[in-house]
Each structure stands twice: as structure tokens, then as C-alpha cells.
Motif scaffolding. Structure first.
Motif, PDB file in Angstrom:
ATOM      1  N   LEU A 370       0.821  -1.209   0.000  1.00 17.28           N
ATOM      2  CA  LEU A 370       0.000   0.000   0.000  1.00 17.28           C
ATOM      3  C   LEU A 370       0.857   1.262   0.000  1.00 17.28           C
ATOM      4  O   LEU A 370       0.546   2.243  -0.686  1.00 17.28           O
ATOM      5  CB  LEU A 370      -0.926  -0.005   1.223  1.00 17.28           C
ATOM      6  CG  LEU A 370      -1.844   1.212   1.400  1.00 17.28           C
ATOM      7  CD1 LEU A 370      -2.812   1.340   0.231  1.00 17.28           C
ATOM      8  CD2 LEU A 370      -2.615   1.116   2.715  1.00 17.28           C
ATOM      9  N   TYR A 371       1.969   1.242   0.741  1.00 19.59           N
ATOM     10  CA  TYR A 371       2.805   2.437   0.847  1.00 19.59           C
ATOM     11  C   TYR A 371       3.567   2.761  -0.437  1.00 19.59           C
ATOM     12  O   TYR A 371       4.121   3.850  -0.564  1.00 19.59           O
ATOM     13  CB  TYR A 371       3.778   2.294   2.017  1.00 19.59           C
ATOM     14  CG  TYR A 371       3.217   2.740   3.348  1.00 19.59           C
ATOM     15  CD1 TYR A 371       1.910   3.210   3.451  1.00 19.59           C
ATOM     16  CD2 TYR A 371       3.973   2.685   4.509  1.00 19.59           C
ATOM     17  CE1 TYR A 371       1.391   3.606   4.661  1.00 19.59           C
ATOM     18  CE2 TYR A 371       3.457   3.089   5.732  1.00 19.59           C
ATOM     19  CZ  TYR A 371       2.164   3.543   5.800  1.00 19.59           C
ATOM     20  OH  TYR A 371       1.653   3.944   7.001  1.00 19.59           O
ATOM     21  N   THR A 372       3.598   1.807  -1.391  1.00 20.05           N
ATOM     22  CA  THR A 372       4.186   2.175  -2.677  1.00 20.05           C
ATOM     23  C   THR A 372       3.375   3.258  -3.363  1.00 20.05           C
ATOM     24  O   THR A 372       3.902   4.015  -4.182  1.00 20.05           O
ATOM     25  CB  THR A 372       4.322   0.954  -3.608  1.00 20.05           C
ATOM     26  OG1 THR A 372       3.024   0.419  -3.911  1.00 20.05           O
ATOM     27  CG2 THR A 372       5.196  -0.113  -2.982  1.00 20.05           C
ATOM     28  N   SER A 373       2.082   3.362  -3.040  1.00 17.98           N
ATOM     29  CA  SER A 373       1.266   4.451  -3.593  1.00 17.98           C
ATOM     30  C   SER A 373       1.762   5.798  -3.086  1.00 17.98           C
ATOM     31  O   SER A 373       1.873   6.768  -3.853  1.00 17.98           O
ATOM     32  CB  SER A 373      -0.206   4.260  -3.210  1.00 17.98           C
ATOM     33  OG  SER A 373      -0.413   4.393  -1.809  1.00 17.98           O
ATOM     34  N   VAL A 374       2.069   5.870  -1.795  1.00 11.99           N
ATOM     35  CA  VAL A 374       2.585   7.104  -1.204  1.00 11.99           C
ATOM     36  C   VAL A 374       3.966   7.423  -1.783  1.00 11.99           C
ATOM     37  O   VAL A 374       4.304   8.584  -2.022  1.00 11.99           O
ATOM     38  CB  VAL A 374       2.643   6.985   0.333  1.00 11.99           C
ATOM     39  CG1 VAL A 374       3.119   8.286   0.966  1.00 11.99           C
ATOM     40  CG2 VAL A 374       1.270   6.611   0.887  1.00 11.99           C
ATOM     41  N   ALA A 375       4.750   6.369  -2.040  1.00 13.89           N
ATOM     42  CA  ALA A 375       6.081   6.571  -2.625  1.00 13.89           C
ATOM     43  C   ALA A 375       5.979   7.235  -3.989  1.00 13.89           C
ATOM     44  O   ALA A 375       6.713   8.188  -4.289  1.00 13.89           O
ATOM     45  CB  ALA A 375       6.807   5.226  -2.738  1.00 13.89           C
ATOM     46  N   LEU A 376       5.070   6.762  -4.833  1.00 13.08           N
ATOM     47  CA  LEU A 376       4.918   7.330  -6.174  1.00 13.08           C
ATOM     48  C   LEU A 376       4.439   8.777  -6.105  1.00 13.08           C
ATOM     49  O   LEU A 376       4.935   9.647  -6.816  1.00 13.08           O
ATOM     50  CB  LEU A 376       3.941   6.480  -6.987  1.00 13.08           C
ATOM     51  CG  LEU A 376       4.433   5.085  -7.373  1.00 13.08           C
ATOM     52  CD1 LEU A 376       3.289   4.262  -7.957  1.00 13.08           C
ATOM     53  CD2 LEU A 376       5.580   5.174  -8.371  1.00 13.08           C
ATOM     54  N   GLY A 377       3.465   9.044  -5.223  1.00 12.48           N
ATOM     55  CA  GLY A 377       2.975  10.402  -5.079  1.00 12.48           C
ATOM     56  C   GLY A 377       4.030  11.357  -4.569  1.00 12.48           C
ATOM     57  O   GLY A 377       4.124  12.506  -5.008  1.00 12.48           O
ATOM     58  N   THR A 378       4.866  10.858  -3.634  1.00 13.13           N
ATOM     59  CA  THR A 378       5.935  11.690  -3.085  1.00 13.13           C
ATOM     60  C   THR A 378       7.006  11.988  -4.125  1.00 13.13           C
ATOM     61  O   THR A 378       7.592  13.078  -4.130  1.00 13.13           O
ATOM     62  CB  THR A 378       6.575  10.981  -1.874  1.00 13.13           C
ATOM     63  OG1 THR A 378       5.557  10.613  -0.952  1.00 13.13           O
ATOM     64  CG2 THR A 378       7.563  11.890  -1.167  1.00 13.13           C
ATOM     65  N   LEU A 379       7.265  11.036  -5.010  1.00 16.31           N
ATOM     66  CA  LEU A 379       8.259  11.240  -6.059  1.00 16.31           C
ATOM     67  C   LEU A 379       7.843  12.366  -7.000  1.00 16.31           C
ATOM     68  O   LEU A 379       8.668  13.170  -7.442  1.00 16.31           O
ATOM     69  CB  LEU A 379       8.457   9.945  -6.845  1.00 16.31           C
ATOM     70  CG  LEU A 379       9.455   9.983  -8.005  1.00 16.31           C
ATOM     71  CD1 LEU A 379      10.863  10.268  -7.490  1.00 16.31           C
ATOM     72  CD2 LEU A 379       9.430   8.678  -8.786  1.00 16.31           C
TER      73      LEU A 379
END
Length: 424
Positions: A370-379
């Protein structure tokens, strides 16, 4: 045996030695270690805002190009949980946390010697990003094994290191930049991270059974009594509507979530404030974040965690309006405090909702994905905001975009059924 455990670990229940004060349960040392790891890691990450203008001037770079340094680090530390969680299960949390703190300290020191912005990308982006990614999930995950009855409180205390790090480290960075210059500031922060982070990470013990204890200091549990048999397997969970909705909400909201963490300090100095005042504003986000982890967590027990997460997204959108119309210290401080409160609620509620919808057996793996979604948005988000500023010389477009994506996330989560209905 008791002489070997010289801190009284086998008496962690407090049932012995009633005549005097019972020894402190070792689980609280693990909480303190996790607090220090999150304080150092996220404090180092969120202090980046204090360095934006210095890096712009040093390397004659655009604000968008400089913002990519933070975005790269954020992408790595949110995205690596899917890898570091299983690694910690195999090799233990202490080695992962120690390696993470070494990487954070090394990255900060090397950033101080960088001769180009590319070298800052490599030193800070990779060092801090990989370091936080290695240490965050393993250290906080270990806390869960040491507590059952007081797990919520212990976990909240451990992750509150993020809020305190966001409060203290940017202020310290601004002070060091003003007195020593940005290069020596990075080197000093690296030295602090090494001393505090590594020494505290060494206190982490993976499982209370290795100390002859169970959760909360009770008798050790047999291996089959963890309660981990209940829950949906990873492959099934990630294809479900609740997961896909939460993934979409985390992705779209993260385009705007971390814009203040990078751009609030340079925004403040654009308005004529000092770097210290800008760091104070970012510190208010940290204070609010700490409050939100406990406040919205308790509210969620009353109104439901799904509803509370909708409130967190909508609240961040509403507080961003304050930023859009503010140019002075007091209203911006109010923005930082209130935005941080709703942001802290978001951080606390997303993992809890995963547990609600999918059970405990594969919860760490599901959270990691799930946190890969936050990773992409943060990038993408903070960097895009920087380039929008370069284009317009103004943050209005970036702030309005952040408002919209948080509202979209709130609407998406609001369409979900309650966890008990979805499970049925």
C-alpha cells in the motif's frame, strides 16, 4: 539467568518486588529505540526544506530541480517497506535499523561534501531515502510484538518520533546553516544522526520471547498463539476493492501531502520571513502531526476509522486553503498546526484500516504494498510543485492542486463500505 538480564527483563510484569519499584518492562526500551530511529530518520528527511535556498544558490539550480532531492528520498523510504519488512522478519529488526541509521548519517555527511546537485541526489536522496526505508518499518513493526493490551499507545509513542523530528530537526538545521553554513550543517546533522540513531537502534530486540517474556511483560506466548491465522492473503487483498480504493486515495493525496514539507520554508522566506521563522512553521506541522496521531486515533474509535480517514483528507484540503491566502507568520503557523494534525491522522489511520479490512496475518506485507502508492505520489508531487513555482514564481497553482487531490481522496474513501460490511 536473572543476573544475565541485569535490567530485570524477566520481571517485566511488575508482579515481583511489590515492596519496591518493579523493573521497567523492556518493551519500553524498544519503544524508545523506535522513537529515536523515527526522530532521526524523518527529522533528517523533513529538515530538507531548510536547505532548499542554499542549494539553489550554491548550484544555480531551479526550485524544481532541488525539490527532486527530497522526492527521491521520499520515494525510497515509502517504497522500501515492501522489501524491508520481510527482510526484518528474516534477519531481525536490529540489523536493519542499525544499517538504516548508518545510511542516514553517511548520506547527510556526504551531502555536505557534494560538488554538484547530482551528488546531493546520490548522497542525500539515496542515503536518507534508503536509510529511512531500511529502519522505519522494521523498528516500528517490532514494537507491535512487544505489546498487546497497550499496543495502540506504544505504537503511537514510537511513531511520534516523526512529529518531534519534524519539529526539532528543521529548526536545528536552520540554526546550523545560519552559523556554520549549509555544508557544515549537513555534516553536523550526520554526526548527530550517527551518535543518537545508531546507539538507540542497538536497543532493539526483535521478540519478547528472546527475553523470556510475552507482550506487555506477561508470560511468553507459545509460537501458535499469536492470532496471526486470521486474515486475507496478500494476493487476494491487493485485488479487492477496499485495497484498490485505499491505494488510489494514498496515491492521489500524496501528490499534495508532502508539498508543505519541501516548500513551506522557501515560501516563508519568499514572503520576507527569516529562515528560522520558516523552520518554525515546518515545526508546527510536526507538532500537529504528533497531536493528530493520538487525537484522530481516539476520534476514530468513536466515529469509525474509515470516516476518520475521510475527515483527515478533507481536513488537509481545508487547511491548505489557509496557506493559499496567508502571507504572515501567525496564519501560516495555524496552517502548519492544523495541516499537521490531519496529516498525522492520515499516517495513523491507513495501517489501522488495512488491519480492519484484511486482518492480521499478512498485514505487514499489505501495508508495504500500500505504501508504494505514497512513494509514487511523493516522487512526483513536491518536484511538480517546484517546477510550477519556477514557471509562475508563485505557489498558488501547487497549493490549489494539493487541495483538489485531497478532496478526491476523501471522496474515494467515502465510497467504501465499512470494514465489517466489506469483510462480510
Amino acid at each position: 539467568m536473572t543476573s544475565h538480564d541485569n535490567t530485570g527483563h524477566n520481571s517485566g510484569t511488575g508482579t515481583t518486588g511489590e515492596a519496591g519499584r518493579p523493573p521497567l518492562f523492556y518493551g519500553w526500551y524498544v519503544v524508545a529505540a523506535a522513537f529515536a530511529v523515527t526522530f532521526v530518520g524523518f527529522g533528517a528527511a523533513y529538515s530538507f526544506s531548510a536547505f532548499v535556498e542554499a542549494l539553489q544558490q550554491e548550484f544555480s539550480a531551479s526550485r524544481g530541480a532541488v525539490s527532486l532531492v527530497f522526492s527521491l528520498a521520499g520515494f525510497l523510504y515509502f517504497g522500501l517497506g515492501v522489501v524491508t519488512g520481510p527482510l526484518a522478519d528474516r534477519f531481525g529488526s536490529k540489523p536493519m535499523a542499525v544499517i538504516g541509521m548508518v545510511l542516514v548519517a553517511t548520506g547527510l555527511v556526504l551531502a555536505g561534501f557534494a560538488q554538484s546537485l547530482t551528488q546531493v541526489y546520490l548522497a542525500y536522496g539515496l542515503g536518507v531515502g534508503l536509510g529511512v526505508g531500511c529502519s522505519y518499518v522494521p523498528s516500528v513493526g517490532t514494537v507491535q510484538r512487544w505489546f498487546a493490551r497497550r499496543r495502540g499507545f506504544a505504537s503511537g509513542l514510537a511513531v511520534s518520533g516523526i512529529g518531534f523530528g519534524t519539529l526539532i530537526m528543521p529548526l536545528l538545521a536552520a540554526l546550523l546553516i545560519g552559523t556554520l553554513g549549509w555544508r557544515n550543517a549537513y555534516i553536523s546533522l550526520g554526526a548527530l544522526s550517527a551518535v543518537l540513531g545508531i546507539s538507540m537502534a542497538l536497543l532493539i530486540v526483535n521478540d519478547p520471547r528472546s527475553r523470556g517474556l510475552g507482550p506487555d511483560g506477561g508470560p511468553p506466548l507459545p509460537p501458535t498463539s499469536s492470532g496471526a491465522s486470521e486474515g486475507i492473503e496478500l494476493k487476494k487483498a491487493i485485488r479487492s476493492r477496499p485495497f484498490l480504493t485505499l491505494y488510489f486515495a494514498g496515491l492521489i493525496a500524496s501528490f499534495g501531502l508532502f508539498v508543505p514539507f519541501v516548500h513551506l520554508v522557501p515560501f516563508a522566506t519568499d514572503q520576507g520571513m527569516t529562515a528560522g521563522e520558516g523552520a518554525f512553521l515546518l515545526g508546527m506541522v510536526g507538532v500537529g502531526s504528533t497531536i493528530g496521531r493520538f487525537l484522530l486515533g481516539n476520534v476514530a474509535d468513536i466515529i469509525g476509522r474509515r470516516t476518520a480517514l475521510v475527515l483527515a483528507f478533507a481536513g488537509m484540503a481545508a487547511t491548505l486553503v489557509i496557506w493559499a491566502v496567508s502571507t504572515s507568520l501567525l496564519p501560516l503557523a495555524i496552517f502548519g498546526l492544523t495541516f499537521g494534525t490531519f496529516y498525522g491522522g492520515f499516517v495513523a489511520l491507513m495501517p489501522a484500516l488495512v488491519m480492519d479490512y484484511f486482518g492480521g496475518r499478512h498485514v505487514s506485507s499489505i501495508i508495504g504494498v500500500l505504501y508504494t502508492s505514497v512513494a509514487l505520489g511523493t516522487l512526483i508531487g513536491p518536484t511538480a510543485a517546484g517546477y510550477a513555482y519556477d514557471l509562475t514564481q508563485d505557489y498558488t497553482l501547487a497549493i490549489l492542486g494539493s487541495i483538489v487531490v485531497n478532496l478526491v481522496a476523501a471522496i474515494a474513501v467515502a465510497t467504501l463500505r465499512k470494514p465489517e460490511s466489506a469483510a462480510a
